[in-house]
Design a protein around this motif. Structure first.
Motif, mmCIF file in Angstrom:
data_model
loop_
_atom_site.group_PDB
_atom_site.id
_atom_site.type_symbol
_atom_site.label_atom_id
_atom_site.label_comp_id
_atom_site.label_asym_id
_atom_site.label_seq_id
_atom_site.Cartn_x
_atom_site.Cartn_y
_atom_site.Cartn_z
ATOM 1 N N ALA A 229 -31.258 18.759 22.274
ATOM 2 C CA ALA A 229 -32.283 17.729 22.101
ATOM 3 C C ALA A 229 -31.812 16.617 21.162
ATOM 4 C CB ALA A 229 -33.570 18.361 21.569
ATOM 5 N N ALA A 230 -31.100 16.993 20.085
ATOM 6 C CA ALA A 230 -30.588 15.969 19.173
ATOM 7 C C ALA A 230 -29.544 15.093 19.858
ATOM 8 C CB ALA A 230 -29.994 16.623 17.931
ATOM 9 N N ASP A 231 -28.713 15.701 20.722
ATOM 10 C CA ASP A 231 -27.733 14.902 21.450
ATOM 11 C C ASP A 231 -28.415 13.957 22.427
ATOM 12 O OD1 ASP A 231 -24.796 14.515 22.271
ATOM 13 O OD2 ASP A 231 -25.754 15.014 24.172
ATOM 14 N N ARG A 232 -29.466 14.414 23.095
ATOM 15 C CA ARG A 232 -30.209 13.520 23.992
ATOM 16 C C ARG A 232 -30.867 12.390 23.218
ATOM 17 N NH1 ARG A 232 -33.329 17.987 27.822
ATOM 18 N NH2 ARG A 232 -31.467 18.665 29.019
ATOM 19 N N LEU A 233 -31.380 12.694 22.037
ATOM 20 C CA LEU A 233 -31.991 11.642 21.226
ATOM 21 C C LEU A 233 -30.957 10.633 20.770
ATOM 22 C CD1 LEU A 233 -34.460 10.500 19.766
ATOM 23 C CD2 LEU A 233 -33.958 12.028 17.857
#
Length: 679
Positions: free
Chosen positions: A172-176
């Motif tokens: 999720a942090a990479d997508r953000l």
């Protein structure tokens, strides 16, 4: 509809020109001009360079834009479109913290159970020794073993849950981090608009100015591109299809959706100021006149702060931009000291009142310049290491000769007085104000991070491969590039190139034939260096590197081994002596090469051999072969000394035998360097 709503026009991004770093965007807006002529065009990105704004009216003679400036506003974000990615990251962080607490609680219970030990009751001195009840020991050991078994099973589940939540949080942090920066990054949405004043007094008829079309042009940082190619041809053809593509990455703060994209190799930050041509006079030397509107700093300016220094440093204030990835914002983003003005120009003093100067005309903006312009990312804008203090800027060198203030120092409306907390050489002096507020500076710093993206394989920066010339490539169709800071491939167009396939072999080094494609650029535009995907007969072959190919130039692209052509080489050496007293050593080298073509088409093969070279007049080398010496070209086309080439035309399914050789005659008093090596 109120007058305030009527003055607000929406805009659409129409085209973008991507330079080596940065881009020029072109927006279109249409609407009815109000009686006062004031129009506010919305939709501009947060990273907009205010000094690059241009505005003009299209298709309406006599109507012009008399004023243009950038306005920044803020308003709360609506609740109808929540930030799903950021909310998901925060929720996963809470779940990770809860899973870590459960894991730590189980570890504490395991340590407590593991610490259980049987403790006998205290024995008095007169009491006899008692036997230890073995059943009690075994019952306690069984209890501890049973509890530890259950707790360890629960610990395995807790650690697996913690690992799973951590993995989901990383995704999720990479997508953000890869998400488009076009959406607002906080609960407050910042809007950037262009305030224009449209003058309709020159229009012939009032209805001609009722509805006009405006064009806005502005520069933004945070866009890079590198060229790429796809080469497709069929064996035996004399032409090929070379498709020019481009890998584009941008983080300008707005998504490019359905826009016309052009790619340029020019440097957008290069200075375009005209040089000042000074007159040369013959006669006595005269002092250079001081510039108008300039006065020297007063003497004893540092004595004004003698009472401030003993009071100690002022308390630190907690102010900064919103949370964002990266390091702290540099001091220049907060209106701090800008870099020193080139040329050692002296500073303006606070106590010195500037002499009257002619009024400065209002203008819609200036082109981006490298010398202190807002688009020229200075060294101070580079992200600092986390936790590291910002280094103090070097003190400006003492000025020699007459003062030479820059244009920014003579813009009195943009000068800011440096406070007592500034460094020693800047306290109490006037310096040009930073054109960006702290939030805008943080946005621009994040946008400039795309320049540090790792390049694709075999990719070369366009400025490095273009040389001293600038080129522009326009895409054939519109494209979509989101503002996520990752590479996206855009097809530019098809370039006709001439092609012929040649085969090379150096059997003395390796008995393998290699295929090469000889490309010729017959267009009037250069081909920049970059990766090329080679497809032969609709089958992907390899990915190679295409060098820069000027108009009319020729280059080679390796295609790998050609297994359909076989080569065999045999060498024979015979040593003898000659002369009246056998004083000359004769080394007779004979080379036999056999070639066999197993392909279904005729080929042209180059067989490379080398003969020794000497600078001694007594050593003679006599060649006995029909090979030829190659013509040396510049750069990679230069051959090693002693190279000889056979050019052979092999028919389909045919074979050829080549014979050659050379003799080396060495006097008895001479020897080969490194010994008389015979091979």
């Amino acid at each position: 509809m109120t007058a305030e709503v009527a003055r607000r026009w929406g805009s659409t991004l129409d085209s973008v020109v991507v330079y080596e770093r940065g881009a020029l965007c072109r927006r279109l807006a249409r609407g009815s001009v109000p009686p006062d002529g004031r129009v506010r065009v919305t939709g501009l990105p947060r990273t907009l360079d205010p000094g690059s704004l241009r505005a003009r009216v299209l298709g309406a003679p006599g109507v012009r834009v008399s004023e243009a400036r950038v306005e920044v506003g803020a308003e709360p974000c609506g609740t109808s479109a929540p930030d799903t990615l950021r909310h998901g990251v925060e929720q996963l962080r809470d779940e990770q913290a809860a899973a870590r607490r459960r894991r730590d609680h189980l570890l504490g219970l395991i340590e407590e159970i593991r610490a259980l030990r049987p403790v006998p009751p205290p024995r008095r001195r007169e009491d006899p020794h008692r036997r230890t009840p073995v059943d009690a020991w075994l019952e306690l050991a069984g209890f501890v073993d049973e509890r530890l078994t259950g707790l360890h099973a629960r610990l395995v589940d807790a650690e697996e849950a913690l690992r799973r939540v951590g993995h989901e949080l990383d995704i999720a942090a990479d997508r953000l981090a890869r998400a488009s920066t076009d959406a607002p990054s906080a609960h407050v949405e910042t809007t950037v608009s262009a305030f224009l004043v449209v003058d309709t007094s020159g229009a012939g008829a009032p209805e001609a100015a009722a509805e006009v079309k405006l064009e806005l042009e502005y520069g933004v940082p945070g866009a890079v591109w590198v060229p790429a190619y796809r080469l497709a041809f069929r064996q035996g053809d004399s032409s090929a299809r070379l498709v020019l593509r481009a890998s584009v990455a941008q983080r300008t703060g707005e998504d490019w959706t359905g826009v016309s994209i052009a790619l340029a190799t020019a440097d957008l930050r290069r200075s375009t100021d005209l040089p000042k041509l000074r007159s040369i006079r013959i006669g006595r030397r005269q002092p250079t006149p001081a510039p108008s509107g300039w006065r020297e700093p007063p003497a004893g300016l540092a004595d004004l702060f003698t009472g401030y220094d003993p009071a100690g440093p002022s308390p630190a204030t907690t102010a900064g931009p919103p949370a964002a990835t990266g390091g702290p914002v540099p001091p220049q983003a907060y209106g701090g000291p800008p870099p020193p003005v080139p040329g050692g120009a002296p500073e303006l003093a606070a106590g010195g009142v500037p002499a009257p100067a002619p009024p400065v005309q209002a203008r819609t903006g200036t082109r981006m310049r490298s010398g202190g312009g807002p688009f020229a990312a200075p060294a101070a804008m580079a992200p600092a290491a986390p936790g590291a203090a910002a280094p103090a800027p070097p003190s400006p060198a003492p000025a020699t000769g007459p003062p030479q203030p820059s244009g920014a120092e003579l813009d009195y409306a943009a000068l800011v007085l440096s406070g007592p907390d500034e460094h020693g050489g800047r306290r109490g002096r006037l310096f040009p104000r930073s054109p960006f507020d702290p939030v805008t500076a943080e946005y621009r710093r994040r946008a400039e991070s795309v320049a540090a993206l790792p390049l694709p394989g075999h990719a070369v920066r366009p400025r490095a491969s273009a040389g001293s010339f600038d080129h522009r490539f326009d895409t054939a169709a519109r494209a979509d590039i989101p503002s996520d800071g990752t590479w996206h491939t855009v097809t530019v167009g098809e370039i006709p190139v001439g092609l012929r396939t040649e085969y090379l072999c150096t059997p003395s080094v390796e008995q393998t034939v290699y295929a090469t494609s000889v490309l010729s650029n017959a267009t009037g535009q250069a081909l920049l260096a970059g990766p090329v995907e080679v497809t032969v007969d609709d089958d992907f072959l390899l990915t190679g590197a295409l060098p820069t190919l000027a108009p009319g130039g020729v280059c080679r692209v390796g295609l790998g081994p050609a297994e359909g052509i076989q080569v065999t080489r045999r060498a024979h050496l015979r040593e003898s002596t000659s002369g009246l007293r056998n004083t000359t050593t004769v080394l007779d080298h004979r080379v036999h090469v056999e070639l066999a073509n197993r392909l279904a088409m005729p080929v042209t093969l180059e067989v490379h051999e080398r003969v020794p070279v000497t600078s001694e007049p007594d050593v003679r080398i006599e060649e006995r072969a029909d090979w030829t010496a190659p013509e040396d070209g510049p750069g990679p086309d230069r051959h090693a000394p002693g190279t000889r080439i056979w050019r052979v035309d092999l028919p389909a399914g045919g074979s050829v035998a080549l014979d050659g050789g050379y003799e080396i005659r060495i006097p008895a008093g001479k020897a080969l360097a490194g010994g008389n090596r015979r091979s």
